[in-house]
Design an enzyme around this catalytic site. Structure first.
Site, PDB file in Angstrom:
ATOM      1  N   ASP A  15       0.833  -1.204   0.000  1.00  0.00           N
ATOM      2  CA  ASP A  15       0.000   0.000   0.000  1.00  0.00           C
ATOM      3  C   ASP A  15       0.869   1.257   0.000  1.00  0.00           C
ATOM      4  O   ASP A  15       0.360   2.370  -0.084  1.00  0.00           O
ATOM      5  CB  ASP A  15      -0.993   0.007   1.167  1.00  0.00           C
ATOM      6  CG  ASP A  15      -0.338  -0.058   2.534  1.00  0.00           C
ATOM      7  OD1 ASP A  15       0.900  -0.137   2.608  1.00  0.00           O
ATOM      8  OD2 ASP A  15      -1.078  -0.052   3.540  1.00  0.00           O
ATOM      9  N   SER A  16       2.189   1.063   0.026  1.00  0.00           N
ATOM     10  CA  SER A  16       3.125   2.164  -0.214  1.00  0.00           C
ATOM     11  C   SER A  16       2.904   2.780  -1.585  1.00  0.00           C
ATOM     12  O   SER A  16       3.425   3.870  -1.871  1.00  0.00           O
ATOM     13  CB  SER A  16       4.576   1.674  -0.086  1.00  0.00           C
ATOM     14  OG  SER A  16       4.779   0.492  -0.846  1.00  0.00           O
ATOM     15  N   ASP A  30      -0.947  -6.156  -0.012  1.00  0.00           N
ATOM     16  CA  ASP A  30      -1.292  -5.506   1.251  1.00  0.00           C
ATOM     17  C   ASP A  30      -2.806  -5.397   1.421  1.00  0.00           C
ATOM     18  O   ASP A  30      -3.530  -5.061   0.476  1.00  0.00           O
ATOM     19  CB  ASP A  30      -0.707  -4.097   1.305  1.00  0.00           C
ATOM     20  CG  ASP A  30       0.554  -4.029   2.143  1.00  0.00           C
ATOM     21  OD1 ASP A  30       0.698  -4.841   3.073  1.00  0.00           O
ATOM     22  OD2 ASP A  30       1.393  -3.153   1.872  1.00  0.00           O
ATOM     23  N   LYS A  83      -0.882  -9.366   3.196  1.00  0.00           N
ATOM     24  CA  LYS A  83      -0.087  -8.845   4.319  1.00  0.00           C
ATOM     25  C   LYS A  83      -0.953  -7.934   5.169  1.00  0.00           C
ATOM     26  O   LYS A  83      -1.724  -7.137   4.639  1.00  0.00           O
ATOM     27  CB  LYS A  83       1.141  -8.074   3.838  1.00  0.00           C
ATOM     28  CG  LYS A  83       2.012  -7.555   5.004  1.00  0.00           C
ATOM     29  CD  LYS A  83       3.341  -7.015   4.532  1.00  0.00           C
ATOM     30  CE  LYS A  83       3.239  -5.654   3.872  1.00  0.00           C
ATOM     31  NZ  LYS A  83       2.794  -4.598   4.820  1.00  0.00           N
ATOM     32  N   GLU A 138      -0.914  -5.391   8.784  1.00  0.00           N
ATOM     33  CA  GLU A 138      -0.145  -4.691   9.808  1.00  0.00           C
ATOM     34  C   GLU A 138      -0.787  -4.879  11.182  1.00  0.00           C
ATOM     35  O   GLU A 138      -2.012  -4.789  11.315  1.00  0.00           O
ATOM     36  CB  GLU A 138      -0.061  -3.196   9.486  1.00  0.00           C
ATOM     37  CG  GLU A 138       0.716  -2.875   8.231  1.00  0.00           C
ATOM     38  CD  GLU A 138       0.843  -1.376   7.996  1.00  0.00           C
ATOM     39  OE1 GLU A 138       0.509  -0.599   8.919  1.00  0.00           O
ATOM     40  OE2 GLU A 138       1.257  -0.991   6.888  1.00  0.00           O
ATOM     41  N   GLU A 161       9.682  -3.761  10.392  1.00  0.00           N
ATOM     42  CA  GLU A 161      10.027  -2.477   9.783  1.00  0.00           C
ATOM     43  C   GLU A 161      10.570  -1.504  10.808  1.00  0.00           C
ATOM     44  O   GLU A 161       9.957  -1.266  11.853  1.00  0.00           O
ATOM     45  CB  GLU A 161       8.814  -1.855   9.085  1.00  0.00           C
ATOM     46  CG  GLU A 161       9.143  -0.525   8.407  1.00  0.00           C
ATOM     47  CD  GLU A 161       8.062  -0.008   7.478  1.00  0.00           C
ATOM     48  OE1 GLU A 161       8.242   1.098   6.925  1.00  0.00           O
ATOM     49  OE2 GLU A 161       7.046  -0.703   7.303  1.00  0.00           O
TER      50      GLU A 161
END
Length: 290
Positions: free
Chosen positions: A48-49, A87, A117, A119, A186
């Site tokens: 999602d970057s 993501d 993925k 978070e 991270e």
């Protein structure tokens, strides 16, 4: 790489046991994914970057599930022989479990990802366990979690004190117990990232987490300074400067157009003399080329 077989989560776990590092890079479109696969990368993350480096947002928060499906599908078309993780964007796995599974379904069925993925640590483990039971591999992500940047006080190094180190370890172990096949760490201090990696049977993939994790991931645009302006990052090693090459190339193109040096005669197509005579009513030799 037609003969390349994609990794799977069993092979990844064995690579950790054998001490073979995993290489991972982000990609957001067909050409970057194709190049990454041709280069031999183990895994591709459709991160999602993309909100920051492709869509022009100042964070990942505005990225939608529609955005992720669209870009994941493009990446899969470009790298059909590589394990691809997509993501789960902001707030797509914090509601009801039915809503979460619907979003996972979209990434897997419409986006054609191999895994998702997510978070977070212990607070998302119920969702992780349910998704894994549904047959979808999940990659965890702890440490600096960009979707929670407003809550954690900015882009800060994680694991700098004993309490934070203990929290990260507990989160990593909880994700492993919930069934995650790996964990991204991270911006975590090297010592803490190393200890977590030693405590887990699943691979850890670091981004700014030092030398002793089981793999590394970097953002495509950071690898090649593909941005303007580009902000250097301590944890990134750059392998080229695409940004300067692209900017200089376009600048030269603009100059050539303005000076009429492009196109020249090597770039044009010519008609037969009879066509020119019918158009202009005179011989081809007397017709100037604009």
């Amino acid at each position: 790489m037609a003969n390349k077989q994609p990794l799977n989560i069993v092979k990844m776990k064995k690579m950790k046991a054998d001490g073979i590092p995993l290489s991972m890079v982000t990609a957001y479109d067909y050409p970057s994914a194709s190049l990454a696969e041709e280069a031999g990368v183990d895994m591709i993350l459709v991160g999602d970057s993309l909100g920051n480096v492709v869509l022009g947002y100042d964070s990942t928060l505005p990225v939608t599930i529609d955005d992720m499906v669209y870009h994941t599908r493009s990446v899969v078309r470009g790298a059909g022989h590589t394990f691809i993780v997509a993501d789960m964007p902001f707030m797509t796995y914090h509601g009801s479990i039915d809503s979460t599974l619907d979003n996972v379904k979209r990434l897997m069925q419409d986006g054609h990802a191999h895994a998702v993925k997510m978070e977070g640590g212990r607070e998302i483990c119920t969702a992780v366990e349910t998704i894994v039971k549904a047959g979808v591999p999940v990659l965890g992500h702890i440490g600096l979690t960009p979707q929670s940047v407003n809550q954690i006080g900015g882009y800060r190094i994680q694991g700098k004190d004993e309490a934070d180190a203990a929290r990260l370890l507990e989160d990593a172990k909880a994700l492993e117990k919930a069934g995650a096949f790996g964990v991204v760490l991270e911006l975590v201090t090297e010592e803490v990232a190393r200890f977590i990696s030693e405590q887990l049977s699943i691979p850890t993939i670091g981004i700014g987490a030092g030398r002793y994790v089981d793999g590394q991931v970097l953002v495509f645009h950071d690898l090649f300074k593909y941005a303007s302006p580009y902000r250097d990052k301590r944890f990134v090693k750059t392998y080229g400067d695409i940004g300067t090459i692209v900017r200089d190339g376009i600048s030269q193109y603009v100059h050539d157009v303005k000076s009429r040096s492009f196109p020249d005669e090597t770039h044009v197509f010519t008609a037969d003399d009879q066509v020119v005579e019918n158009l202009y009513g005179k011989g081809k030799e007397k017709v100037g080329r604009a």
